[in-house]
Design a protein around this motif. Structure first.
Motif, PDB file in Angstrom:
ATOM      1  N   CYS A  28      -7.107  -8.368  -3.329  1.00 26.77           N
ATOM      2  CA  CYS A  28      -6.364  -8.340  -2.268  1.00 26.77           C
ATOM      3  C   CYS A  28      -6.873  -9.257  -1.107  1.00 26.77           C
ATOM      4  CB  CYS A  28      -6.354  -6.878  -1.732  1.00 26.77           C
ATOM      5  SG  CYS A  28      -5.265  -6.204  -0.591  1.00 26.77           S
ATOM      6  N   HIS A  29      -5.789  -9.422  -0.268  1.00 23.61           N
ATOM      7  CA  HIS A  29      -6.052 -10.318   0.872  1.00 23.61           C
ATOM      8  C   HIS A  29      -6.993  -9.516   1.963  1.00 23.61           C
ATOM      9  CE1 HIS A  29      -2.602  -8.153   2.545  1.00 23.61           C
ATOM     10  NE2 HIS A  29      -3.066  -8.526   3.731  1.00 23.61           N
ATOM     11  N   THR A  30      -7.068  -8.436   1.745  1.00 20.27           N
ATOM     12  CA  THR A  30      -7.807  -7.239   2.846  1.00 20.27           C
ATOM     13  C   THR A  30      -9.431  -7.432   2.192  1.00 20.27           C
ATOM     14  OG1 THR A  30      -7.822  -5.277   1.690  1.00 20.27           O
ATOM     15  CG2 THR A  30      -6.104  -6.040   3.373  1.00 20.27           C
ATOM     16  N   GLY A  31      -9.921  -8.153   0.962  1.00 18.38           N
ATOM     17  CA  GLY A  31     -11.081  -8.003   0.368  1.00 18.38           C
ATOM     18  C   GLY A  31     -11.455  -6.987  -0.420  1.00 18.38           C
ATOM     19  N   THR A  32     -10.508  -6.210  -0.826  1.00 18.34           N
ATOM     20  CA  THR A  32     -10.680  -5.060  -1.621  1.00 18.34           C
ATOM     21  C   THR A  32     -10.359  -5.563  -2.979  1.00 18.34           C
ATOM     22  OG1 THR A  32      -8.262  -4.022  -1.367  1.00 18.34           O
ATOM     23  CG2 THR A  32     -10.161  -3.157  -0.088  1.00 18.34           C
ATOM     24  N   ARG A  33     -10.906  -4.792  -3.942  1.00 19.06           N
ATOM     25  CA  ARG A  33     -10.893  -5.449  -5.405  1.00 19.06           C
ATOM     26  C   ARG A  33      -9.526  -5.360  -5.896  1.00 19.06           C
ATOM     27  NH1 ARG A  33     -12.062  -8.214  -9.890  1.00 19.06           N
ATOM     28  NH2 ARG A  33     -11.541  -7.274 -11.853  1.00 19.06           N
ATOM     29  N   THR A  34      -8.733  -4.301  -5.600  1.00 16.07           N
ATOM     30  CA  THR A  34      -7.057  -4.373  -6.005  1.00 16.07           C
ATOM     31  C   THR A  34      -6.298  -4.061  -4.535  1.00 16.07           C
ATOM     32  OG1 THR A  34      -6.705  -1.782  -6.223  1.00 16.07           O
ATOM     33  CG2 THR A  34      -7.843  -3.070  -7.917  1.00 16.07           C
ATOM     34  N   CYS A  35      -5.182  -4.358  -4.631  1.00 15.32           N
ATOM     35  CA  CYS A  35      -4.231  -3.956  -3.382  1.00 15.32           C
ATOM     36  C   CYS A  35      -4.144  -2.530  -3.163  1.00 15.32           C
ATOM     37  CB  CYS A  35      -3.104  -4.724  -3.669  1.00 15.32           C
ATOM     38  SG  CYS A  35      -3.245  -6.381  -3.380  1.00 15.32           S
ATOM     39  N   PHE A  36      -4.674  -1.835  -4.334  1.00 18.32           N
ATOM     40  CA  PHE A  36      -4.260  -0.369  -4.227  1.00 18.32           C
ATOM     41  C   PHE A  36      -5.545   0.441  -3.904  1.00 18.32           C
ATOM     42  CE2 PHE A  36      -1.313  -2.360  -7.138  1.00 18.32           C
ATOM     43  CZ  PHE A  36       0.015  -1.931  -6.247  1.00 18.32           C
ATOM     44  N   SER A  37      -6.799  -0.045  -3.586  1.00 19.02           N
ATOM     45  CA  SER A  37      -8.056   0.551  -3.627  1.00 19.02           C
ATOM     46  C   SER A  37      -8.079   1.216  -2.200  1.00 19.02           C
ATOM     47  CB  SER A  37      -9.056  -0.437  -3.379  1.00 19.02           C
ATOM     48  OG  SER A  37      -9.232  -1.043  -4.788  1.00 19.02           O
ATOM     49  N   GLY A  38      -8.374   2.316  -2.150  1.00 19.33           N
ATOM     50  CA  GLY A  38      -8.510   3.547  -1.084  1.00 19.33           C
ATOM     51  C   GLY A  38      -7.178   3.766  -0.327  1.00 19.33           C
ATOM     52  N   ARG A  39      -5.914   3.645  -1.182  1.00 18.25           N
ATOM     53  CA  ARG A  39      -4.671   3.704  -0.527  1.00 18.25           C
ATOM     54  C   ARG A  39      -4.050   4.730  -1.313  1.00 18.25           C
ATOM     55  NH1 ARG A  39      -6.050  -1.594  -0.422  1.00 18.25           N
ATOM     56  NH2 ARG A  39      -6.079  -2.369   1.564  1.00 18.25           N
ATOM     57  N   GLU A  40      -4.634   5.870  -2.070  1.00 21.18           N
ATOM     58  CA  GLU A  40      -3.871   6.784  -2.903  1.00 21.18           C
ATOM     59  C   GLU A  40      -3.155   7.821  -1.808  1.00 21.18           C
ATOM     60  OE1 GLU A  40      -7.224   6.087  -2.940  1.00 21.18           O
ATOM     61  OE2 GLU A  40      -7.438   5.197  -5.009  1.00 21.18           O
ATOM     62  N   ILE A  41      -2.096   8.000  -2.269  1.00 25.96           N
ATOM     63  CA  ILE A  41      -1.261   9.280  -1.344  1.00 25.96           C
ATOM     64  C   ILE A  41      -0.983  10.396  -2.037  1.00 25.96           C
ATOM     65  CG2 ILE A  41       0.055   7.138  -0.345  1.00 25.96           C
ATOM     66  CD1 ILE A  41       2.059   7.646  -2.020  1.00 25.96           C
ATOM     67  N   ALA A  42      -1.395  10.647  -3.447  1.00 24.88           N
ATOM     68  CA  ALA A  42      -1.427  11.696  -4.377  1.00 24.88           C
ATOM     69  C   ALA A  42      -2.580  11.897  -5.185  1.00 24.88           C
ATOM     70  CB  ALA A  42      -0.012  12.139  -4.690  1.00 24.88           C
TER      71      ALA A  42
END
Length: 138
Positions: free
Chosen positions: A124-138
């Motif tokens: 991820c361009h934010t520096g996280t391993r994946t673009c989905f890290s820490g963005r869980e909604i359920a």
């Protein structure tokens, strides 16, 4: 030595049913049987999911057109189309966080590409391993 890039021929597909979008298929030498029915959206793009080949971890989703797919197959480096910049980009070209392509598959509907990659560094361009890290909604 410069890698040989296979010839790629876009062709218009059918428009099916109400609300369907025009699609195109891409023919790449030696891969016609799999890619002949690949459907692109009205903008000539198909979603491409990048997945870590050895863990199954979903890293990111980006967009490809026929040329980006052709470049990816030829170079084994993930190449995408940037909708915001209107240009091709090779993942990690500036950051060094490259995606070496291990395999490429098309889904059963022919409208999504799955890239199995060997990711170097964060995806991820934010520096996280994946673009989905820490963005869980359920």
């Amino acid at each position: 030595m410069v890698p040989r890039i296979p010839r790629c021929t876009p062709r218009r597909g059918r428009v099916a049913g109400r609300g369907a979008q025009r699609s195109q298929s891409v023919l790449v030498e030696g891969r016609e049987e799999v890619l002949a029915n690949l459907s692109f959206n009205a903008d000539g793009l198909v979603p491409a999911i990048a997945q870590q080949h050895d863990t199954g971890e979903v890293l990111m989703l980006a967009w490809m057109d026929a040329e980006a797919l052709r470049r990816t197959l030829a170079t084994k480096q993930a190449t995408y189309w940037s909708r915001s910049r209107g240009e091709y980009w090779v993942k990690g070209e500036t950051s060094g966080h490259r995606q070496a392509v291990v395999s490429v598959a098309v889904d059963c509907d022919g409208d999504t590409v799955l890239l199995q990659v060997d990711q170097t560094g964060p995806a991820c361009h934010t520096g996280t391993r994946t673009c989905f890290s820490g963005r869980e909604i359920a």
